[in-house]
Structure formats: structure tokens, C-alpha cells
Write a protein that holds these residues in place. Structure first.
Motif, mmCIF file in Angstrom:
data_model
loop_
_atom_site.group_PDB
_atom_site.id
_atom_site.type_symbol
_atom_site.label_atom_id
_atom_site.label_comp_id
_atom_site.label_asym_id
_atom_site.label_seq_id
_atom_site.Cartn_x
_atom_site.Cartn_y
_atom_site.Cartn_z
ATOM 1 N N VAL A 299 -5.539 -1.219 -5.879
ATOM 2 C CA VAL A 299 -5.421 -0.439 -7.110
ATOM 3 C C VAL A 299 -5.609 -1.385 -8.300
ATOM 4 N N HIS B 216 -7.243 3.974 -8.613
ATOM 5 C CA HIS B 216 -7.672 3.676 -7.245
ATOM 6 C C HIS B 216 -8.852 2.721 -7.356
ATOM 7 N N GLU C 284 0.838 -1.202 0.000
ATOM 8 C CA GLU C 284 0.000 0.000 0.000
ATOM 9 C C GLU C 284 0.872 1.252 0.000
ATOM 10 N N LEU D 282 -7.010 11.766 -1.658
ATOM 11 C CA LEU D 282 -7.345 10.360 -1.876
ATOM 12 C C LEU D 282 -6.605 9.522 -0.848
ATOM 13 N N ASN E 99 -13.390 7.461 0.760
ATOM 14 C CA ASN E 99 -11.945 7.523 0.523
ATOM 15 C C ASN E 99 -11.527 8.801 -0.194
ATOM 16 N N ASN F 4 1.954 1.911 -3.452
ATOM 17 C CA ASN F 4 0.861 2.517 -4.230
ATOM 18 C C ASN F 4 0.725 4.004 -3.917
ATOM 19 N N LEU G 146 -5.140 3.395 -0.315
ATOM 20 C CA LEU G 146 -4.782 2.832 -1.617
ATOM 21 C C LEU G 146 -4.298 1.392 -1.501
ATOM 22 N N MET H 106 1.122 6.926 -6.689
ATOM 23 C CA MET H 106 0.018 7.840 -6.932
ATOM 24 C C MET H 106 0.415 9.278 -6.601
ATOM 25 N N LEU I 121 -12.751 3.716 -4.940
ATOM 26 C CA LEU I 121 -12.917 5.174 -5.006
ATOM 27 C C LEU I 121 -14.316 5.600 -4.573
#
Length: 297
Positions: A166, A137, A61, A160, A144, A64, A163, A68, A140
Motif C-alpha cells: 500500500v 492499494h 498485510e 480488492l 487484484n 492493511n 493488499l 481498507m 491495483l
């Protein structure tokens, strides 16, 4: 301020038991209920168990989040915040704390300008992840998406979070889903049916031959009644829900990443309907969809 997420010490044991129960149930249904074969339940359970297992790795995570955060690092995205990872192991993640209110709770706290800005930027984020980043994501929902109405530089700030899940899109998945969205914008049910039939792992589509032809005919009929294209007041969510009814009726195979794209689109549509019902998502998507080179490559 920081946010700390810690993995529950017995989560893997509980997860293993749950997955075994789902595998057993999927085997029973696949074996004794032939009408459900198109759902590919055993394959779906395996994919789901893999996805959930990944969520138990907090270091993944963290990866990610960092990716992102890099994707939204340009100055034109300064109003979009992604938590910064401070420390991460497979069982602990420490990240920057993002202040804000869940998008599901801001309806009566925003001005009209802020509400329209929020929906527009939510749409921009979705299209950027789809058209440019190939990293979506996968959870979503409005919980979140955090909103800060007190932002100084823009009408509001957005963040955001969470995560753990994904979707990493292939170019084929990008092309197929953009093709579907363009077909909705053009009010072309026949083209939309063609793209929907491709929304699966190659070679796994159960809807073929006369069944696919009947699906296409029903898509044309659906579009003639609820989807006339850009500038006609077409409601994105109504069209997509109508398409999903036909997907179920004709037992189309839909792979996980396409399902993620559809669910996220419906979440965005629900948010828009709640806080800015006058905003039309299909018309809002038109400039970027028309400029996208995905269907020209």
C-alpha cells in the motif's frame, strides 16, 4: 469458505540474495554510468527492498486489509468487498474468500451497463483512496480486482485483494497529484509541468533552471495537441503516457508514491479502454476533482 496465504519457508533467504545482487548492480551503474545518476538507483533499490520485505510480513498485510475494509465500510460502498481477516501471524493469514472473476477476464461476460458501472466504480475507488483515505492499494492491476456479475443489489460486485503493498500518502502528495489531474482536466500544460516538478521528495529534483523551463515548454506543446481538457474527448492514458515520455527525456525525479499513483491510473485507463472504450476518465473525474478542497487548503 476461506482463503489461506502461507509464506514460503525460504523466501527471506532468496530475498536477501536478490537484494544484494541489485545493490551491487546499482552501485556499478551509479559509479560508472553518470548519465543514469538521475534515476537514483541505489536509493530506489533500498526503497524496493524495504517494500518487498514488508510484503513478507503477512500480519502487516492483515492490518492493511482491516484498515481498507474500514475505509470502505459505509453502506454506499456495499458493492465493494475487502476480505475479512480471520487469523494472522507474520507467516500465515486466513481471510474470507471473495468469489469473483479477475477484472482482466470479464470483458465478454459483462453487459454494457455492467462494464460502464465497473469502470465508474473503479474510478470512484481510486479517487476515494487518493482524496479521502490517503491509503492507496499499491498493486491495483486487474488481477487484484475481482468482479461478481451475479450481484443482486447492484449491477455487479467488486472485491480488492492482495493488499501486501500500500502507499500511505502525505497531504503534499495528495495536493500535488490532484493538482496534476486538475491541470489535465483544464488542459493547462504549464500548470501540469509545475505540479510534475513537485512530484518528488523535497530537495531531490534534478530537473532545474533551463532544463525545467524546456520541460515546461514541451508540456505546453504536448497539451496543446492531446489534452484540451474536460468535454473534449481527451484520452487520459494518452496524456499520461506523453507526460512520462517527457519525464524520461528531462530526467525528472519522481518518488515512489507518485509512481504508484501513476501506474494505478494507467491500469484503470487500460481497463476502461478494454471493457468500456466510450467512457472518458477525465470527464468522469471532473465532479470530484472540482469539489475537492485539497488545493484550497
Amino acid at each position: 469458505h476461506v482463503a489461506v496465504k502461507v509464506l514460503h519457508p525460504k523466501v527471506m533467504e532468496h530475498l536477501w540474495v536478490d537484494v544484494q545482487l541489485m545493490r551491487g548492480l546499482a552501485w556499478l551503474l551509479d559509479t560508472y554510468v553518470p548519465a543514469l545518476h538521475f534515476l537514483r538507483l541505489r536509493s530506489s533499490v533500498e526503497h524496493f527492498s524495504h517494500t518487498i520485505a514488508i510484503q513478507t510480513r503477512l500480519d502487516l498485510e492483515a492490518d492493511n486489509l482491516q484498515e481498507m475494509r474500514q475505509n470502505f465500510g459505509a453502506s454506499r460502498w456495499k458493492d465493494i468487498h475487502i476480505p475479512r481477516v480471520i487469523f494472522a501471524t507474520p507467516t500465515i493469514i486466513v481471510e474470507s474468500f471473495e468469489a469473483g472473476i479477475p477484472a482482466s477476464q470479464v470483458k465478454h461476460k459483462l453487459t454494457r451497463v455492467q462494464a460502464l458501472y465497473m469502470v465508474n466504480r473503479g474510478q470512484d475507488m481510486y479517487l476515494k483512496m487518493l482524496l479521502t483515505d490517503k491509503l492507496m492499494h499499491a498493486d491495483l492491476h486487474p488481477g487484484n480486482m475481482l468482479v461478481d456479475p451475479t450481484s443482486c443489489d447492484t449491477p455487479l460486485g467488486m472485491a480488492l485483494v492482495d493488499l501486501g503493498m500500500v502507499a500511505r500518502l502525505t497531504e503534499a502528495e495528495q495536493v500535488n497529484f490532484v493538482g496534476l489531474m486538475r491541470s489535465m482536466g483544464n488542459g493547462n500544460g504549464r500548470a501540469a509541468a509545475r505540479w510534475m516538478l513537485r512530484c518528488c521528495t523535497p530537495g531531490t529534483q534534478h530537473c532545474k533552471g533551463p532544463r525545467a523551463a524546456a520541460f515546461t515548454d514541451d508540456m505546453v506543446e504536448l497539451f496543446s495537441s492531446v489534452c484540451r481538457g474536460y468535454g473534449t474527448g481527451t484520452k487520459f492514458g494518452d496524456v499520461l503516457r506523453g507526460v512520462l515520455i517527457l519525464v524520461r527525456k528531462y530526467e525528472l525525479s519522481i518518488s515512489a508514491n507518485y509512481a504508484t499513483l501513476v501506474v494505478n491510473a494507467l491500469c484503470l485507463d487500460g481497463l476502461a479502454a478494454d471493457i468500456a472504450p466510450e467512457y472518458n476518465l477525465i470527464d468522469g473525474c471532473a465532479p470530484l476533482l472540482r469539489l475537492s478542497v485539497l488545493l484550497n487548503t
